[in-house]
Design a protein around this motif. Structure first.
Motif, PDB file in Angstrom:
ATOM      1  N   VAL A 174      -3.808 -16.920   4.176  1.00 12.87           N
ATOM      2  CA  VAL A 174      -2.561 -16.950   3.392  1.00 12.87           C
ATOM      3  C   VAL A 174      -2.838 -16.392   1.991  1.00 12.87           C
ATOM      4  O   VAL A 174      -2.053 -15.592   1.460  1.00 12.87           O
ATOM      5  N   LEU A 175      -3.939 -16.820   1.383  1.00 12.19           N
ATOM      6  CA  LEU A 175      -4.303 -16.323   0.052  1.00 12.19           C
ATOM      7  C   LEU A 175      -4.538 -14.819   0.078  1.00 12.19           C
ATOM      8  O   LEU A 175      -4.126 -14.092  -0.837  1.00 12.19           O
ATOM      9  N   LEU A 176      -5.177 -14.306   1.122  1.00 13.23           N
ATOM     10  CA  LEU A 176      -5.421 -12.874   1.263  1.00 13.23           C
ATOM     11  C   LEU A 176      -4.116 -12.101   1.388  1.00 13.23           C
ATOM     12  O   LEU A 176      -3.957 -11.030   0.783  1.00 13.23           O
ATOM     13  N   ALA A 177      -3.165 -12.618   2.142  1.00 10.30           N
ATOM     14  CA  ALA A 177      -1.873 -11.952   2.305  1.00 10.30           C
ATOM     15  C   ALA A 177      -1.128 -11.896   0.982  1.00 10.30           C
ATOM     16  O   ALA A 177      -0.540 -10.866   0.615  1.00 10.30           O
ATOM     17  N   VAL A 178      -1.125 -13.004   0.237  1.00 16.24           N
ATOM     18  CA  VAL A 178      -0.429 -13.038  -1.054  1.00 16.24           C
ATOM     19  C   VAL A 178      -1.094 -12.063  -2.029  1.00 16.24           C
ATOM     20  O   VAL A 178      -0.414 -11.329  -2.748  1.00 16.24           O
ATOM     21  N   MET A 179      -2.412 -12.063  -2.069  1.00 15.42           N
ATOM     22  CA  MET A 179      -3.137 -11.158  -2.974  1.00 15.42           C
ATOM     23  C   MET A 179      -2.874  -9.693  -2.636  1.00 15.42           C
ATOM     24  O   MET A 179      -2.721  -8.869  -3.535  1.00 15.42           O
ATOM     25  N   SER A 180      -2.838  -9.350  -1.350  1.00 15.53           N
ATOM     26  CA  SER A 180      -2.593  -7.954  -0.975  1.00 15.53           C
ATOM     27  C   SER A 180      -1.201  -7.508  -1.377  1.00 15.53           C
ATOM     28  O   SER A 180      -0.996  -6.371  -1.798  1.00 15.53           O
ATOM     29  N   ILE A 181      -0.228  -8.418  -1.303  1.00 18.71           N
ATOM     30  CA  ILE A 181       1.131  -8.059  -1.728  1.00 18.71           C
ATOM     31  C   ILE A 181       1.164  -7.872  -3.236  1.00 18.71           C
ATOM     32  O   ILE A 181       1.743  -6.904  -3.742  1.00 18.71           O
ATOM     33  N   LEU A 182       0.503  -8.748  -3.980  1.00 17.66           N
ATOM     34  CA  LEU A 182       0.495  -8.641  -5.433  1.00 17.66           C
ATOM     35  C   LEU A 182      -0.299  -7.423  -5.910  1.00 17.66           C
ATOM     36  O   LEU A 182       0.124  -6.719  -6.820  1.00 17.66           O
ATOM     37  N   ARG A 204      -0.964  -4.681  -4.215  1.00 18.33           N
ATOM     38  CA  ARG A 204      -0.302  -3.440  -3.836  1.00 18.33           C
ATOM     39  C   ARG A 204       0.769  -3.086  -4.852  1.00 18.33           C
ATOM     40  O   ARG A 204       0.863  -1.954  -5.313  1.00 18.33           O
ATOM     41  N   GLY A 205       1.547  -4.017  -5.264  1.00 16.82           N
ATOM     42  CA  GLY A 205       2.575  -3.765  -6.261  1.00 16.82           C
ATOM     43  C   GLY A 205       1.962  -3.412  -7.604  1.00 16.82           C
ATOM     44  O   GLY A 205       2.443  -2.530  -8.317  1.00 16.82           O
ATOM     45  N   PHE A 206       0.881  -4.094  -7.945  1.00 19.99           N
ATOM     46  CA  PHE A 206       0.193  -3.833  -9.201  1.00 19.99           C
ATOM     47  C   PHE A 206      -0.383  -2.416  -9.230  1.00 19.99           C
ATOM     48  O   PHE A 206      -0.202  -1.692 -10.204  1.00 19.99           O
ATOM     49  N   LEU A 207      -1.072  -2.026  -8.160  1.00 22.62           N
ATOM     50  CA  LEU A 207      -1.639  -0.682  -8.094  1.00 22.62           C
ATOM     51  C   LEU A 207      -0.552   0.384  -8.134  1.00 22.62           C
ATOM     52  O   LEU A 207      -0.696   1.409  -8.792  1.00 22.62           O
ATOM     53  N   ARG A 208       0.547   0.103  -7.432  1.00 24.80           N
ATOM     54  CA  ARG A 208       1.645   1.071  -7.413  1.00 24.80           C
ATOM     55  C   ARG A 208       2.229   1.230  -8.803  1.00 24.80           C
ATOM     56  O   ARG A 208       2.455   2.350  -9.269  1.00 24.80           O
ATOM     57  N   VAL A 264       0.873   0.352 -11.812  1.00 23.44           N
ATOM     58  CA  VAL A 264      -0.039   0.668 -12.905  1.00 23.44           C
ATOM     59  C   VAL A 264      -0.766   2.004 -12.719  1.00 23.44           C
ATOM     60  O   VAL A 264      -1.027   2.714 -13.679  1.00 23.44           O
ATOM     61  N   VAL A 265      -1.074   2.384 -11.469  1.00 22.50           N
ATOM     62  CA  VAL A 265      -1.896   3.574 -11.258  1.00 22.50           C
ATOM     63  C   VAL A 265      -1.108   4.723 -10.633  1.00 22.50           C
ATOM     64  O   VAL A 265      -1.056   5.827 -11.175  1.00 22.50           O
ATOM     65  N   VAL A 266      -0.501   4.484  -9.502  1.00 18.23           N
ATOM     66  CA  VAL A 266       0.105   5.569  -8.727  1.00 18.23           C
ATOM     67  C   VAL A 266       1.314   6.173  -9.435  1.00 18.23           C
ATOM     68  O   VAL A 266       1.416   7.398  -9.558  1.00 18.23           O
ATOM     69  N   VAL A 267       2.232   5.346  -9.912  1.00 12.89           N
ATOM     70  CA  VAL A 267       3.449   5.869 -10.540  1.00 12.89           C
ATOM     71  C   VAL A 267       3.114   6.680 -11.794  1.00 12.89           C
ATOM     72  O   VAL A 267       3.631   7.797 -11.962  1.00 12.89           O
ATOM     73  N   PRO A 268       2.248   6.195 -12.710  1.00 15.51           N
ATOM     74  CA  PRO A 268       1.937   7.025 -13.889  1.00 15.51           C
ATOM     75  C   PRO A 268       1.247   8.340 -13.533  1.00 15.51           C
ATOM     76  O   PRO A 268       1.497   9.366 -14.172  1.00 15.51           O
ATOM     77  N   LEU A 269       0.379   8.334 -12.515  1.00 19.71           N
ATOM     78  CA  LEU A 269      -0.260   9.598 -12.110  1.00 19.71           C
ATOM     79  C   LEU A 269       0.763  10.584 -11.565  1.00 19.71           C
ATOM     80  O   LEU A 269       0.721  11.777 -11.879  1.00 19.71           O
TER      81      LEU A 269
END
Length: 194
Positions: A11-19, A21-25, A27-32
């Motif tokens: 459950v913790l892994l699923a929550v972290m992957s959702i958070l 993924r949104g964070f990477l999108r 902070v990193v992908v959209v500005p690039l």
């Protein structure tokens, strides 16, 4: 207890992957993507002639800077010790020459090579041609220097001098005499008087 830990970890892994993924999108992908889109718009809006002019200017600057540099010498550091060894070896031979017939012969051979090479360079002829002239006797060299350079080691004779005086040989000539002759010969122009 192990099953509860496993379920809690998943459950913790699923929550972290959702958070994450949104964070990477965000902070990193959209500005690039945004930066690349801006760069594309800037490049597309400028004139092609301006871009080619900038490219030619950069290429010209690089070419001029590379041609303006001094040429790199290809001498390696390994050559220097070899030269020092040859000079040290020749100095040892000269030091040993008064009491050692073999050393005198080796000094004579080396001085002969240097003499013929220097005369060939001065006369602008190949060293083989100068050696041929020397062997045929058509090269003007004092007879004692010719005998010194052409001297052979006598068979059956001791290499070291004994207390009894041995018969004189062409190798008894002082090497300094050959060096002086060579200096005199090289100080005069090639076509000048001998």
């Amino acid at each position: 207890m192990n099953n509860r830990m496993l379920v809690a970890g998943l459950v913790l892994l699923a929550v972290m992957s959702i958070l994450i993924r949104g964070f990477l999108r965000d902070v990193v992908v959209v500005p690039l993507l945004y930066a690349s889109w801006i760069a594309y718009l800037l490049i597309d809006s400028t004139s092609r002639l301006l871009l080619w002019g900038l490219f030619v200017l950069i290429a010209t600057v690089v070419a001029v800077r590379s041609l303006a540099r001094r040429p790199v010498t290809l001498r390696s550091r390994a050559v220097q010790p070899a030269r020092r060894e040859r000079v040290a070896d020749l100095a040892r031979l000269i030091d040993d020459a008064p009491g050692d017939l073999l050393s005198r012969w080796q000094v004579a051979q080396r001085l002969g090579q240097v003499t013929l090479q220097a005369l060939a360079d001065q006369g602008q002829v190949p060293p083989q041609e100068m050696r041929k002239r020397f062997n045929q006797g058509t090269l003007e060299v004092p007879p004692e220097i010719r005998a010194y350079i052409q001297a052979r080691l006598p068979a059956g004779r001791p290499r070291r001098r004994t207390k009894a005086a041995a018969a004189p040989t062409p190798l008894d000539l002082d090497p300094e005499y050959v060096v002086r002759y060579l200096e005199d010969k090289l100080s005069k122009p090639p076509g000048g008087p001998a």
